[in-house]
Design an enzyme around this catalytic site. Structure first.
Site, PDB file in Angstrom:
ATOM      1  N   SER A  46       0.860  -1.183   0.000  1.00  0.00           N
ATOM      2  CA  SER A  46       0.000   0.000   0.000  1.00  0.00           C
ATOM      3  C   SER A  46       0.894   1.230   0.000  1.00  0.00           C
ATOM      4  CB  SER A  46      -0.865   0.008   1.266  1.00  0.00           C
ATOM      5  OG  SER A  46      -1.530   1.251   1.414  1.00  0.00           O
TER       6      SER A  46
ATOM      7  N   TYR B  80      -1.610  -0.970  10.807  1.00  0.00           N
ATOM      8  CA  TYR B  80      -1.773  -1.235   9.371  1.00  0.00           C
ATOM      9  C   TYR B  80      -0.539  -0.744   8.617  1.00  0.00           C
ATOM     10  CZ  TYR B  80      -3.843  -1.147   4.659  1.00  0.00           C
ATOM     11  OH  TYR B  80      -4.095  -1.348   3.319  1.00  0.00           O
TER      12      TYR B  80
HETATM   13  P1  NAD Z   1     -11.423  -6.371   0.612  1.00  0.00           P
HETATM   14  O1  NAD Z   1     -11.833  -6.372   2.037  1.00  0.00           O
HETATM   15  O2  NAD Z   1     -12.367  -5.896  -0.434  1.00  0.00           O
HETATM   16  O3  NAD Z   1     -10.900  -7.834   0.180  1.00  0.00           O
HETATM   17  C1  NAD Z   1     -10.003  -8.549   0.954  1.00  0.00           C
HETATM   18  C2  NAD Z   1     -10.286 -10.044   0.817  1.00  0.00           C
HETATM   19  O4  NAD Z   1      -9.344 -10.750   1.670  1.00  0.00           O
HETATM   20  C3  NAD Z   1     -11.687 -10.449   1.299  1.00  0.00           C
HETATM   21  O5  NAD Z   1     -12.340 -11.253   0.334  1.00  0.00           O
HETATM   22  C4  NAD Z   1     -11.434 -11.208   2.588  1.00  0.00           C
HETATM   23  O6  NAD Z   1     -12.404 -12.227   2.853  1.00  0.00           O
HETATM   24  C5  NAD Z   1     -10.048 -11.796   2.326  1.00  0.00           C
HETATM   25  N1  NAD Z   1      -9.369 -12.206   3.573  1.00  0.00           N
HETATM   26  C6  NAD Z   1      -9.340 -11.542   4.754  1.00  0.00           C
HETATM   27  N2  NAD Z   1      -8.682 -12.279   5.685  1.00  0.00           N
HETATM   28  C7  NAD Z   1      -8.265 -13.406   5.063  1.00  0.00           C
HETATM   29  C8  NAD Z   1      -7.530 -14.541   5.492  1.00  0.00           C
HETATM   30  N3  NAD Z   1      -7.116 -14.670   6.766  1.00  0.00           N
HETATM   31  N4  NAD Z   1      -7.248 -15.506   4.593  1.00  0.00           N
HETATM   32  C9  NAD Z   1      -7.691 -15.416   3.309  1.00  0.00           C
HETATM   33  N5  NAD Z   1      -8.422 -14.371   2.855  1.00  0.00           N
HETATM   34  C10 NAD Z   1      -8.699 -13.370   3.720  1.00  0.00           C
HETATM   35  O7  NAD Z   1     -10.067  -5.473   0.588  1.00  0.00           O
HETATM   36  P2  NAD Z   1      -9.219  -4.880  -0.625  1.00  0.00           P
HETATM   37  O8  NAD Z   1      -9.328  -3.398  -0.568  1.00  0.00           O
HETATM   38  O9  NAD Z   1      -9.526  -5.580  -1.892  1.00  0.00           O
HETATM   39  O10 NAD Z   1      -7.749  -5.236  -0.106  1.00  0.00           O
HETATM   40  C11 NAD Z   1      -6.872  -6.128  -0.777  1.00  0.00           C
HETATM   41  C12 NAD Z   1      -5.442  -5.707  -0.445  1.00  0.00           C
HETATM   42  O11 NAD Z   1      -5.188  -4.375  -0.949  1.00  0.00           O
HETATM   43  C13 NAD Z   1      -5.138  -5.648   1.054  1.00  0.00           C
HETATM   44  O12 NAD Z   1      -3.863  -6.191   1.310  1.00  0.00           O
HETATM   45  C14 NAD Z   1      -5.151  -4.151   1.349  1.00  0.00           C
HETATM   46  O13 NAD Z   1      -4.364  -3.817   2.471  1.00  0.00           O
HETATM   47  C15 NAD Z   1      -4.577  -3.592   0.056  1.00  0.00           C
HETATM   48  N6  NAD Z   1      -4.883  -2.185  -0.188  1.00  0.00           N
HETATM   49  C16 NAD Z   1      -6.167  -1.739  -0.177  1.00  0.00           C
HETATM   50  C17 NAD Z   1      -6.417  -0.387  -0.371  1.00  0.00           C
HETATM   51  C18 NAD Z   1      -7.825   0.187  -0.338  1.00  0.00           C
HETATM   52  O14 NAD Z   1      -7.973   1.409  -0.179  1.00  0.00           O
HETATM   53  N7  NAD Z   1      -8.859  -0.615  -0.495  1.00  0.00           N
HETATM   54  C19 NAD Z   1      -5.358   0.509  -0.607  1.00  0.00           C
HETATM   55  C20 NAD Z   1      -4.061   0.000  -0.626  1.00  0.00           C
HETATM   56  C21 NAD Z   1      -3.824  -1.345  -0.417  1.00  0.00           C
END
Ligand code: NAD
Length: 279
Positions: A140, A153
């Site tokens: 991120s 985080y």
């Molecule tokens: P999201 O919540 O939409 O999706 C995350 C998925 O991970 C979900 O389907 C959840 O069930 C799954 N998950 C959670 N715990 C788990 C586990 N223990 N084992 C297997 N699966 C698990 O979130 P997202 O925004 O798509 O995030 C994906 C990645 O992107 C993350 O690492 C997040 O930190 C990163 N990210 C997100 C953003 C944002 O603003 N959304 C920005 C930068 C980075």
């Protein structure tokens, strides 16, 4: 995975692929002819979504080393040797650092950091033997620019950036590539209720991150910000003197996660986190 049709029949394994960035990425690879496996703690949803793009959906808890090994072994036996791992599963609890719920804090470290390590260690032996492969870790911009209200985080995301860089150096002659993707804010459940008015920090769609991941798979790079110009912005920020960065932080109200969070809009996500933490 270079070449014009570099993704055709490639085996791509994605953690946390039932929603958000992981799902968009799975679809993007499947559209380009890759064989895609998604693993998720929400196994039912992973199965349904994978059926939609003709891939494999399987149960996975990235906190559990054996679960990750089992998922990778299943992908290998059903789809073939793993060419690319996208370590994507992650969670983002918010709130004051000194009041953080200890259980949820541990869960966050277990998923965001240990989970990434488990994934890498599950695929590396086979990739080393084959002298080929690519690990893409979804970090991120919070792994470059730390924000109040997200201390743990940010700590996990800084750690993933360092982990990726170290592995890239250690295995530089192995034929395996390593990348850290650093998205700004993305429109997914994880960011629900966060205020982005006048921050100067762009918000992107999961499909934008998916496109960046596909591009990186075709042409490996160590660090990839989404949008791309944020890489330079975060590097520029590091050159500023402390007084200016504090002023800049005040101007963009960098503490809005603490003071301007729409708890109602985030209630569903918070429930999901609470359920995860008690599993
Ligand atoms: P999201 O919540 O939409 O999706 C995350 C998925 O991970 C979900 O389907 C959840 O069930 C799954 N998950 C959670 N715990 C788990 C586990 N223990 N084992 C297997 N699966 C698990 O979130 P997202 O925004 O798509 O995030 C994906 C990645 O992107 C993350 O690492 C997040 O930190 C990163 N990210 C997100 C953003 C944002 O603003 N959304 C920005 C930068 C980075």
């Amino acid at each position: 995975m270079g070449g014009k049709n570099g993704l055709q029949d490639r085996v791509v394994v994605i953690s946390g692929g039932a929603r958000g960035i992981g799902l968009a990425t799975a679809r993007a690879f499947a559209e380009r002819g890759a064989r895609v496996a998604i693993g998720d703690i929400d196994a039912g949803l992973a199965g349904r979504e994978a059926a939609g793009f003709g891939g494999l959906g399987a149960p996975l808890d990235v906190r559990d080393r054996d679960s990750f090994r089992g998922f990778v072994a299943r992908a290998r036996s059903e789809l073939g040797p793993v060419d690319l791992l996208v370590n994507n599963a992650g969670i983002m609890p918010t709130g004051r650092f000194h009041e953080a719920d200890p259980g949820l804090m541990d869960t966050q470290i277990d998923i965001n950091l240990r989970g990434v390590i488990h994934g890498m260690q599950a695929v590396l032996p086979d990739m080393l033997e084959r002298g080929a492969g690519h690990v893409i870790n979804v970090a991120s911009l919070a792994g470059r620019f730390a924000l109040p209200g997200l201390a743990v985080y940010c700590a996990t995301k800084y750690a993933v950036v360092g982990l990726t860089e170290s592995a890239a150096a250690e295995y530089r002659d192995s034929g395996i590539s390593f990348s850290a993707i650093m998205p700004a804010k993305v429109r997914t459940d994880l960011a629900a209720g966060t205020d982005d008015a006048d921050t100067g920090i762009p918000t992107v769609n999961p499909e934008d991150v998916a496109s960046a991941i596909v591009r990186t798979a075709l042409k490996p790079e160590l660090f990839v910000a989404v949008p791309r110009f944020m890489e330079n912005a975060s590097a520029f920020y590091r050159l500023l003197p402390g007084s200016l960065t504090t002023l800049g932080r005040r101007l963009i109200r960098d503490d809005r996660v603490l003071h301007r969070l729409d708890r109602q809009a985030r209630a569903h996500y918070d429930q999901r986190l609470a359920a995860l933490s008690s599993r």
